[in-house]
Design a protein around this motif. Structure first.
Motif, PDB file in Angstrom:
ATOM      1  N   TYR A 233     -20.960  -3.754  31.774  1.00 14.16           N
ATOM      2  CA  TYR A 233     -20.379  -4.610  31.469  1.00 14.16           C
ATOM      3  C   TYR A 233     -21.324  -6.053  31.600  1.00 14.16           C
ATOM      4  O   TYR A 233     -21.124  -6.950  30.779  1.00 14.16           O
ATOM      5  N   GLU A 236     -23.030  -6.205  28.286  1.00 18.02           N
ATOM      6  CA  GLU A 236     -22.421  -6.746  27.379  1.00 18.02           C
ATOM      7  C   GLU A 236     -22.126  -8.192  27.374  1.00 18.02           C
ATOM      8  O   GLU A 236     -22.037  -9.070  26.437  1.00 18.02           O
ATOM      9  N   ARG A 237     -21.950  -8.728  28.731  1.00 17.75           N
ATOM     10  CA  ARG A 237     -21.693 -10.142  28.961  1.00 17.75           C
ATOM     11  C   ARG A 237     -22.924 -10.925  28.424  1.00 17.75           C
ATOM     12  O   ARG A 237     -22.696 -11.983  27.722  1.00 17.75           O
ATOM     13  N   TYR A 240     -23.526 -11.117  24.711  1.00 21.87           N
ATOM     14  CA  TYR A 240     -22.508 -11.974  24.174  1.00 21.87           C
ATOM     15  C   TYR A 240     -22.674 -13.523  24.235  1.00 21.87           C
ATOM     16  O   TYR A 240     -22.855 -14.072  23.122  1.00 21.87           O
ATOM     17  N   HIS A 241     -23.309 -13.736  25.505  1.00 20.29           N
ATOM     18  CA  HIS A 241     -23.538 -15.096  25.497  1.00 20.29           C
ATOM     19  C   HIS A 241     -24.937 -15.770  25.177  1.00 20.29           C
ATOM     20  O   HIS A 241     -25.147 -16.899  25.283  1.00 20.29           O
ATOM     21  N   ASN A 261     -19.505  -8.020  20.167  1.00 19.28           N
ATOM     22  CA  ASN A 261     -20.966  -7.705  20.161  1.00 19.28           C
ATOM     23  C   ASN A 261     -21.342  -6.791  19.015  1.00 19.28           C
ATOM     24  O   ASN A 261     -22.709  -6.484  18.974  1.00 19.28           O
TER      25      ASN A 261
END
Length: 284
Positions: A233, A236-237, A240-241, A261
């Motif tokens: 996670y 992934e985060r 994304y950012h 993503n």
């Protein structure tokens, strides 16, 4: 060769070549792909007497068995540690991975506990074994934050195991409270995070801060959903950012990630060793 596979290899090569930083996230699937498996012949050859006595089916579930005595418990755990930490040398898969990233600024966070990253050449100050390490013992109740190297004791335990028991004289006791000892694994609230663990966490946080919003490759390696909040996670985060980030995911069973993503994720379900070799071939 599958055209889509070659396209993904080329994309991964380019992402690694252009990366300013590479963050590796190692999960159980990475070590399994390296041959450190918890089932099959490797298990049955080494634990036949325990299988006969307890009905064990694999090394993962047997680690939760409620042994009646400390002599029983340490006979099992000594052999478990001996096999996975000391008898297993450096695996080729981890060596290939090191060759792939060694020229780049890199860091490793791993839920694996058998020290394969360091054995393969990764610097100890670039590896955060967040879930512990087979090579250390701790107070079972975490009464203090010192860890104890167990290699010599483990080898004695294995050598003196008879009928799945060790001699009482080899049972370790906490030098502070006198209670039982345990392997330094995150299995309950008593997990000891010693000074080295704290330093590794700080180095990890520093790497994240230094690489934030730069050209980063997050390489997620064999990470499932047992502890997704540690690697999967967050990777992934962060992807994304960060508009400049690329997520390279090697996962045979669970390659899919969040839809947002998809354009920045390169997923492989193929054999890890083949993927590493094919990427490396384009980076030399």
């Amino acid at each position: 060769m599958n055209a889509n596979y070659q396209q993904r290899i080329d994309q991964a090569k380019t992402a690694i070549q252009e990366a300013d930083y590479i963050l590796l996230g190692g999960g159980a699937g990475l070590s399994a792909a390296a041959g450190i498996t918890f089932t099959g012949k490797r298990f049955t050859d080494y634990f036949g007497d325990f299988i006969e006595k307890y009905g064990f089916t694999d090394l993962y579930s047997s680690g939760f068995y409620p042994f009646e005595t400390q002599e029983d418990k340490w006979a099992y755990w000594a052999r478990h540690i001996q096999l996975n930490r000391y008898d297993t040398g450096t695996t080729q898969l981890y060596l290939d991975l090191y060759d792939l990233v060694k020229e780049k600024q890199h860091f490793v966070i791993s839920t694996n506990v058998e020290s394969q990253f360091e054995k393969a050449g990764f610097a100890s100050d670039a590896v955060f074994e967040i879930q512990g390490n087979y090579g250390y013992l701790q107070c079972e109740k975490g009464c203090h934050d010192t860890l104890y190297d167990n290699e010599e004791l483990v080898k004695k335990m294995v050598a003196q195991t008879v009928d799945c028991k060790i001699p009482t004289s080899l049972v370790p006791n906490c030098p502070v409270c006198g209670g039982a000892m345990d392997v330094n694994l995150r299995i309950n609230e008593y997990f000891v995070q010693d000074e080295q663990w704290q330093m590794s966490e700080r180095l990890y946080r520093s790497f994240l801060q230094t690489s934030e919003n730069l050209n980063v490759v997050y390489m997620e390696l064999g990470v499932g959903f047992n502890t997704p909040g540690i690697i999967r996670y967050p990777f992934e985060r962060m992807t994304y950012h960060n508009e400049r980030a690329t997520l390279i995911r090697l996962n045979r069973d669970e390659p899919a990630g969040i839809a947002e993503n998809q354009h920045k994720t390169i997923a492989f379900t193929e054999d890890m060793s083949q993927v590493f070799r094919d990427i490396e071939r384009g980076n030399t």
